[in-house]
Write an enzyme that holds these catalytic residues in place. Structure first.
Site, PDB file in Angstrom:
ATOM      1  N   LYS A   1       0.860  -1.190   0.000  1.00 15.70           N
ATOM      2  CA  LYS A   1       0.000   0.000   0.000  1.00 15.70           C
ATOM      3  C   LYS A   1       0.892   1.235   0.000  1.00 15.70           C
ATOM      4  CE  LYS A   1       0.756   1.324   4.485  1.00 15.70           C
ATOM      5  NZ  LYS A   1       1.510   2.553   4.833  1.00 15.70           N
TER       6      LYS A   1
ATOM      7  N   PRO B   1       9.755  -4.497  -0.261  1.00 18.00           N
ATOM      8  CA  PRO B   1      10.873  -4.252   0.645  1.00 18.00           C
ATOM      9  C   PRO B   1      10.413  -3.972   2.068  1.00 18.00           C
ATOM     10  CG  PRO B   1      10.522  -2.357  -0.783  1.00 18.00           C
ATOM     11  CD  PRO B   1       9.634  -3.445  -1.295  1.00 18.00           C
TER      12      PRO B   1
ATOM     13  N   ALA C   1       9.874   0.067   4.555  1.00 18.48           N
ATOM     14  CA  ALA C   1       9.621   0.957   3.428  1.00 18.48           C
ATOM     15  C   ALA C   1       8.406   1.845   3.641  1.00 18.48           C
ATOM     16  CB  ALA C   1       9.438   0.138   2.147  1.00 18.48           C
TER      17      ALA C   1
ATOM     18  N   GLY D   1       4.860  -6.462   5.641  1.00 22.75           N
ATOM     19  CA  GLY D   1       4.647  -7.441   6.706  1.00 22.75           C
ATOM     20  C   GLY D   1       3.210  -7.490   7.163  1.00 22.75           C
ATOM     21  N   SER D   2       2.563  -6.330   7.238  1.00 18.14           N
ATOM     22  CA  SER D   2       1.155  -6.271   7.637  1.00 18.14           C
ATOM     23  C   SER D   2       0.269  -6.992   6.635  1.00 18.14           C
ATOM     24  CB  SER D   2       0.714  -4.808   7.774  1.00 18.14           C
ATOM     25  OG  SER D   2       1.465  -4.141   8.765  1.00 18.14           O
TER      26      SER D   2
ATOM     27  N   ASP E   1      -1.908  -1.247  10.841  1.00 18.81           N
ATOM     28  CA  ASP E   1      -2.453  -1.232   9.483  1.00 18.81           C
ATOM     29  C   ASP E   1      -2.765  -2.634   8.953  1.00 18.81           C
ATOM     30  OD1 ASP E   1       0.147  -2.060   9.213  1.00 18.81           O
ATOM     31  OD2 ASP E   1       0.667  -0.668   7.603  1.00 18.81           O
TER      32      ASP E   1
END
Length: 332
Positions: free
Chosen positions: A67, A155, A158, A163-164, A197
Site C-alpha cells: 500500500k 521491501p 519501506a 509485513g502487515s 495497518d
C-alpha cells in the site's frame, strides 16, 4: 525434410520468439537485483472486487499487496502513547507470494515458514505470518500444522505495509482453507492485534484510516489510469525516529477531501507530516521525491514513515531505474 524435422524446426522458431520476448520483458523490469514480476499486478487487478478485496486462484496461494499513503497527518498523541492519524491507504500491485500447505505431522513448529526473495531482518518465529497463525490457533485449535512459503518482493522498512499484508493474508487463507467461518470484521479484529495497518489488508481497497490506522472507511478512489514508480533507498527509518520529531496537529483540510480533488492539486495540499523531519535527517529521501517530480510525476510523496517514495505518473519514463542507483525500484 522429414515430418519430425519440420516439427522440431517449428518448435525452435517458437522457442526463439518466446526467448526474445522474455528478454525484452526482463530487460525492462530487471533492476537493483530484483525482477518485478508484473503478472502479480494483473492477478491483483483481475481478482480485486470492491467488497471482497482479493480472491485467490486457489486456496493455497495468495499475493499480499503493498500500500501507499496518500497524505498522512499526525493529529494527536493519545494517553496510551500512540498517535491518532488521518491517512488514505491505497493498495498497489507490488505483491509478495504466500503459499500454505497442510502438514500431517504434529512436530514443532506448528507453522513452518520458509522465506525467499528479499532479505528480512529478525528471526522466523517473529515473522507476522507465524504470529498470525499462532494467534488464530489459540482461538481455533483445530487448525492443523502447516508449511508456509513466503517470497518477499515488497521491501521491508519501506512504509508500504509488506509485513502487515502478509499477516492479513495468512489470516484470510487459514479462514478459507480450514473453514473457520470468520467474517471480514472478525478477521480485521484479529489482524489489528498484530499491527495498526494489518486490518486494512483483509479487504485491501482504498480507505480513509483514522485512530492508529485501524478504523477504516472505504472511499471511491480509482487511480488505475496512472502508473506508480516506487523507489526505496538503502535507508531504514525507525518508527520511534519518525514520531520523535513530529508535532501533532489537526490539518486545515482532511486528506480524504483532498484526494477527491483533481490529482494535479495534490502536490500543493496533500502532505505527509513525517517528511519534514525525515528529509532533514535523511536528505537522500527528499532528493528522490524531487527527482520524481523532475521526471514528470503528477504527485510524489514518501509512503508512511518511509523510507520508500512513490511517484504517480501518466507514463513512467523508460529510463526510470537508471535515475536511482543502489535503490530498490519498481513500476506498477
Amino acid at each position: 525434410m522429414r515430418p519430425f524435422a519440420l516439427q522440431f524446426a517449428a518448435y525452435c522458431m517458437f522457442a526463439g520468439r518466446w526467448l526474445i520476448w522474455w528478454h525484452k520483458i526482463t530487460n525492462k523490469y530487471l533492476h537493483s537485483g530484483n525482477l518485478i514480476i508484473n503478472y502479480q499486478f494483473y492477478i491483483w487487478k483481475i481478482n480485486q472486487t470492491r467488497n471482497n478485496g482479493f480472491k485467490y486462484r486457489n486456496m493455497n496461494t495468495s499475493y499480499p499487496c503493498a500500500k501507499i499513503n496518500l497524505g498522512l497527518n499526525i493529529v494527536s498523541k493519545r494517553p496510551d502513547g500512540y498517535h491518532d492519524i488521518e491517512t488514505v491507504f491505497y493498495p498497489i500491485g507490488l505483491c509478495d507470494r504466500l503459499e500454505i500447505e497442510k502438514r500431517d505431522d504434529a512436530a514443532l513448529p506448528y507453522c513452518r515458514l520458509n522465506l525467499n526473495g528479499m532479505a528480512i531482518d529478525g528471526q522466523v518465529k517473529d515473522n507476522l505470518v507465524v504470529k498470525a497463525y499462532s494467534l488464530l490457533k489459540e482461538s481455533y485449535p483445530q487448525i492443523p500444522n502447516i508449511s508456509a512459503s513466503l517470497t518477499k518482493n515488497i521491501p521491508s522498512q519501506a512504509g508500504m505495509g509488506g509485513g502487515s499484508s502478509d499477516c492479513a493474508f495468512i489470516i484470510r487463507m487459514l479462514n478459507s482453507e480450514f473453514n473457520l467461518g470468520l467474517s471480514n470484521g472478525e478477521m480485521r479484529t484479529f489482524a489489528a492485534k498484530l499491527g495498526a495497518d494489518c486490518a486494512f489488508f483483509i479487504t485491501p481497497s482504498p480507505a480513509f484510516a483514522t485512530g492508529i490506522g485501524e478504523r477504516l472507511e472505504t472511499i471511491n478512489l480509482d487511480l488505475s489510469q496512472y502508473a506508480f514508480g516506487i523507489v526505496k533507498p538503502p535507508v531504514a527509518v525507525s518508527t520511534k525516529e519518525a514520531f520523535a520529531n513530529v508535532k501533532p496537529h489537526k490539518p486545515s483540510k482532511c486528506c480524504k477531501d483532498i484526494v477527491m480533488q483533481p490529482i494535479e492539486t495534490w502536490k500543493y495540499e496533500l502532505e505527509n507530516d513525517f517528511e519534514e523531519s525525515i528529509f532533514m535527517n535523511h536528505k537522500e529521501i527528499g532528493e528522490i521525491k524531487q527527482t520524481l517530480y523532475r521526471m514528470g510525476a503528477v504527485y510524489a510523496a514518501m509512503s508512511g514513515s518511509g523510507s520508500a517514495v512513490f511517484g504517480i505518473f501518466n507514463q513512467v519514463p523508460e529510463d526510470f531505474n537508471s535515475h536511482f542507483k543502489n535503490c530498490f525500484t519498481a513500476i506498477v
